[in-house]
Design a protein around this motif. Structure first.
Motif, PDB file in Angstrom:
ATOM      1  N   GLU A 186     -11.604  14.506  68.812  1.00 42.32           N
ATOM      2  CA  GLU A 186     -11.896  15.208  67.568  1.00 42.32           C
ATOM      3  C   GLU A 186     -13.050  16.175  67.816  1.00 42.32           C
ATOM      4  O   GLU A 186     -14.130  15.775  68.255  1.00 42.32           O
ATOM      5  N   LEU A 187     -12.809  17.442  67.537  1.00 45.84           N
ATOM      6  CA  LEU A 187     -13.791  18.500  67.717  1.00 45.84           C
ATOM      7  C   LEU A 187     -14.464  18.780  66.377  1.00 45.84           C
ATOM      8  O   LEU A 187     -13.789  18.945  65.359  1.00 45.84           O
ATOM      9  N   THR A 188     -15.793  18.820  66.389  1.00 48.90           N
ATOM     10  CA  THR A 188     -16.562  19.152  65.192  1.00 48.90           C
ATOM     11  C   THR A 188     -17.483  20.306  65.542  1.00 48.90           C
ATOM     12  O   THR A 188     -18.255  20.227  66.502  1.00 48.90           O
ATOM     13  N   ILE A 189     -17.402  21.385  64.757  1.00 51.66           N
ATOM     14  CA  ILE A 189     -18.251  22.548  64.959  1.00 51.66           C
ATOM     15  C   ILE A 189     -19.189  22.635  63.757  1.00 51.66           C
ATOM     16  O   ILE A 189     -18.749  22.628  62.612  1.00 51.66           O
ATOM     17  N   LYS A 190     -20.499  22.708  64.051  1.00 53.09           N
ATOM     18  CA  LYS A 190     -21.512  22.699  62.998  1.00 53.09           C
ATOM     19  C   LYS A 190     -22.442  23.899  63.127  1.00 53.09           C
ATOM     20  O   LYS A 190     -22.630  24.429  64.222  1.00 53.09           O
ATOM     21  N   GLN A 191     -23.026  24.303  61.988  1.00 51.41           N
ATOM     22  CA  GLN A 191     -23.975  25.402  61.947  1.00 51.41           C
ATOM     23  C   GLN A 191     -25.313  24.873  61.429  1.00 51.41           C
ATOM     24  O   GLN A 191     -25.355  23.972  60.585  1.00 51.41           O
ATOM     25  N   LYS A 192     -26.413  25.456  61.918  1.00 52.89           N
ATOM     26  CA  LYS A 192     -27.747  24.934  61.617  1.00 52.89           C
ATOM     27  C   LYS A 192     -28.281  25.476  60.292  1.00 52.89           C
ATOM     28  O   LYS A 192     -28.160  26.664  59.999  1.00 52.89           O
ATOM     29  N   LEU A 193     -28.908  24.587  59.508  1.00 58.96           N
ATOM     30  CA  LEU A 193     -29.550  24.910  58.241  1.00 58.96           C
ATOM     31  C   LEU A 193     -30.987  24.411  58.318  1.00 58.96           C
ATOM     32  O   LEU A 193     -31.226  23.252  58.663  1.00 58.96           O
ATOM     33  N   ILE A 194     -31.950  25.295  58.015  1.00 57.97           N
ATOM     34  CA  ILE A 194     -33.364  24.933  58.028  1.00 57.97           C
ATOM     35  C   ILE A 194     -33.871  24.979  56.595  1.00 57.97           C
ATOM     36  O   ILE A 194     -33.650  25.961  55.887  1.00 57.97           O
ATOM     37  N   GLU A 195     -34.572  23.916  56.189  1.00 59.53           N
ATOM     38  CA  GLU A 195     -35.103  23.870  54.833  1.00 59.53           C
ATOM     39  C   GLU A 195     -36.563  23.432  54.873  1.00 59.53           C
ATOM     40  O   GLU A 195     -36.903  22.421  55.482  1.00 59.53           O
ATOM     41  N   THR A 196     -37.438  24.240  54.251  1.00 57.57           N
ATOM     42  CA  THR A 196     -38.857  23.910  54.129  1.00 57.57           C
ATOM     43  C   THR A 196     -39.231  23.925  52.653  1.00 57.57           C
ATOM     44  O   THR A 196     -38.375  24.109  51.794  1.00 57.57           O
ATOM     45  N   GLN A 197     -40.527  23.774  52.370  1.00 59.43           N
ATOM     46  CA  GLN A 197     -40.985  23.832  50.988  1.00 59.43           C
ATOM     47  C   GLN A 197     -40.840  25.239  50.418  1.00 59.43           C
ATOM     48  O   GLN A 197     -40.751  25.403  49.209  1.00 59.43           O
TER      49      GLN A 197
END
Length: 118
Positions: free
Chosen positions: A28-39
């Motif tokens: 099973e292939l999973t492709i993900k994208q990065k999300l950055i969250e700060t205050q």
């Protein structure tokens, strides 16, 4: 405090042989994208991560163990990917700080030029 996480863009079953247990049609292939969250902001980056997991032997297959066939299939799925565009969204705290600084700078300029007398 910066919190970086990944969200799933695409998940697909691929019919290559597992390098560990040699079963067919269990990867099973999973492709993900990065999300950055700060205050202060929330940002989507261009960083893409690919993970392959075997559902038969429950082992994650790291890129060093990928065969040429697996790499070709991963590249094929990446080409057809609809990734989210890079974005930056400021949170209300950031807008408050920006507004406060603009008011202070405007007041200093008006007082220093003599338009407003204290």
């Amino acid at each position: 405090m910066s919190l970086s996480q990944f969200f799933t863009l695409k998940q697909a079953r691929i019919s290559n042989n597992c390098p560990e247990c040699y079963s067919n049609d269990s990867l099973e292939l999973t492709i993900k994208q990065k999300l950055i969250e700060t205050q202060f902001y929330k940002s989507i980056t261009n960083e893409i991560v690919s993970e392959i997991c075997c559902l038969n032997c429950d082992v994650q297959i790291f890129p060093i163990r990928w065969t040429d066939d697996i790499e070709q299939v991963v590249n094929y799925h990446k080409r057809g990917l609809n990734k989210k565009p890079m974005s930056l969204k400021l949170k209300p705290m950031s807008w408050g700080i920006i507004t406060f600084l603009i008011v202070i700078i405007t007041a200093v300029i008006l007082i220093s030029t003599g338009i407003i007398a204290i």
